[in-house]
Design an enzyme around this catalytic site. Structure first.
Site, PDB file in Angstrom:
ATOM      1  N   VAL A 109       0.841  -1.207   0.000  1.00  0.00           N
ATOM      2  CA  VAL A 109       0.000   0.000   0.000  1.00  0.00           C
ATOM      3  C   VAL A 109       0.875   1.254   0.000  1.00  0.00           C
ATOM      4  CG1 VAL A 109      -1.770   1.273   1.265  1.00  0.00           C
ATOM      5  CG2 VAL A 109      -1.916  -1.215   1.120  1.00  0.00           C
ATOM      6  N   CYS A 110       1.927   1.229   0.823  1.00  0.00           N
ATOM      7  CA  CYS A 110       2.834   2.391   0.909  1.00  0.00           C
ATOM      8  C   CYS A 110       3.482   2.660  -0.442  1.00  0.00           C
ATOM      9  CB  CYS A 110       3.925   2.145   1.943  1.00  0.00           C
ATOM     10  SG  CYS A 110       3.285   1.759   3.560  1.00  0.00           S
ATOM     11  N   THR A 111       3.831   1.602  -1.153  1.00  0.00           N
ATOM     12  CA  THR A 111       4.469   1.767  -2.468  1.00  0.00           C
ATOM     13  C   THR A 111       3.541   2.537  -3.411  1.00  0.00           C
ATOM     14  OG1 THR A 111       5.731  -0.255  -2.144  1.00  0.00           O
ATOM     15  CG2 THR A 111       5.445   0.476  -4.425  1.00  0.00           C
TER      16      THR A 111
END
Ligand code: BEZ
Length: 211
Positions: A44-46
């Site tokens: 998700v962070c990517t």
């Protein structure tokens, strides 16, 4: 205690992917977005950092500097940026803080112990030119944020700061805005030459002043 709207955003010095940064110096006289992520090399962070990189021109147009935080070390951030650039087809050119000692995370209350004892949740702060907190949002680790919504709120905040107008529910760039209650209808008619539509004495619309 957590930071609330109107509080002064604390200054800090930090190691980032763009070198050592003094937060206030980095912001200068403009606006800022400081936002945290649970960890590097997570899916998700990517996508979030990729989305932010793709919106860099939109942030710059609004005089907003972006600064990301994750509690992983610098070398890990640098490796992760390569992956983000490759998979999201972007060029991450905003700094990511290597907050290994959780100094920024603790200063901004980004660790919510009942969610995780060790990792930051998805906290986001919009900071105004006066260094005060204008917006706080907190998402769980499993939900990627809506960065178009973040830009929409910044547009609304900047309209309020520059023109004394507020924005209605679901407002989008270019739509009519609301005259704030502190401005009388008589003054509003002088202040907003494009016209004022009075629906109720407390509900008055005017075309977006900077369009
Ligand atoms: C992440 O990609 O950061 C993530 C995804 C699912 C749960 C928690 C974190």
């Amino acid at each position: 205690m957590s930071l609330r709207l109107g509080d002064v955003a604390p200054n800090f010095k930090a190691t980032t992917t763009a070198g050592e940064i003094d937060f206030y110096e980095y912001l200068g006289n403009g606006w800022g977005v400081l936002f945290s992520h649970p960890a590097d090399f997570t899916p998700v962070c990517t996508t979030e950092l990729g989305k932010t990189a793709s919106l860099q021109n939109e942030f710059a147009k609004r005089n907003v500097k972006v600064l990301a935080v994750s509690v992983d070390p610098l070398d890990k951030h640098l490796g992760w940026i390569k992956d983000i650039n490759e998979t999201q087809k972007v060029n991450v050119d905003f700094p990511i803080i290597a907050d290994e000692n959780r100094i920024v995370a603790n200063l901004y209350g980004m660790i919510h112990p009942n969610a995780s004892e060790t990792f930051t949740v998805r906290s986001l702060f919009v900071i105004g030119p006066d260094k005060k907190v204008k917006l706080t949002i907190t998402y769980p680790a499993s939900t990627g944020r809506n960065f178009v919504e973040v830009l929409r709120v910044i547009d609304s905040l900047q309209l309020t700061a520059n023109y004394s107008v507020a924005t209605p529910a679901d407002w989008k760039e270019g739509e009519d805005v609301i005259v704030v209650p502190a401005v009388s209808t008589e003054d509003a008619i002088k202040k907003f030459p494009k016209g004022v539509k009075v629906v109720k004495p407390y509900l008055r619309y005017t075309p977006q002043p900077n369009k």
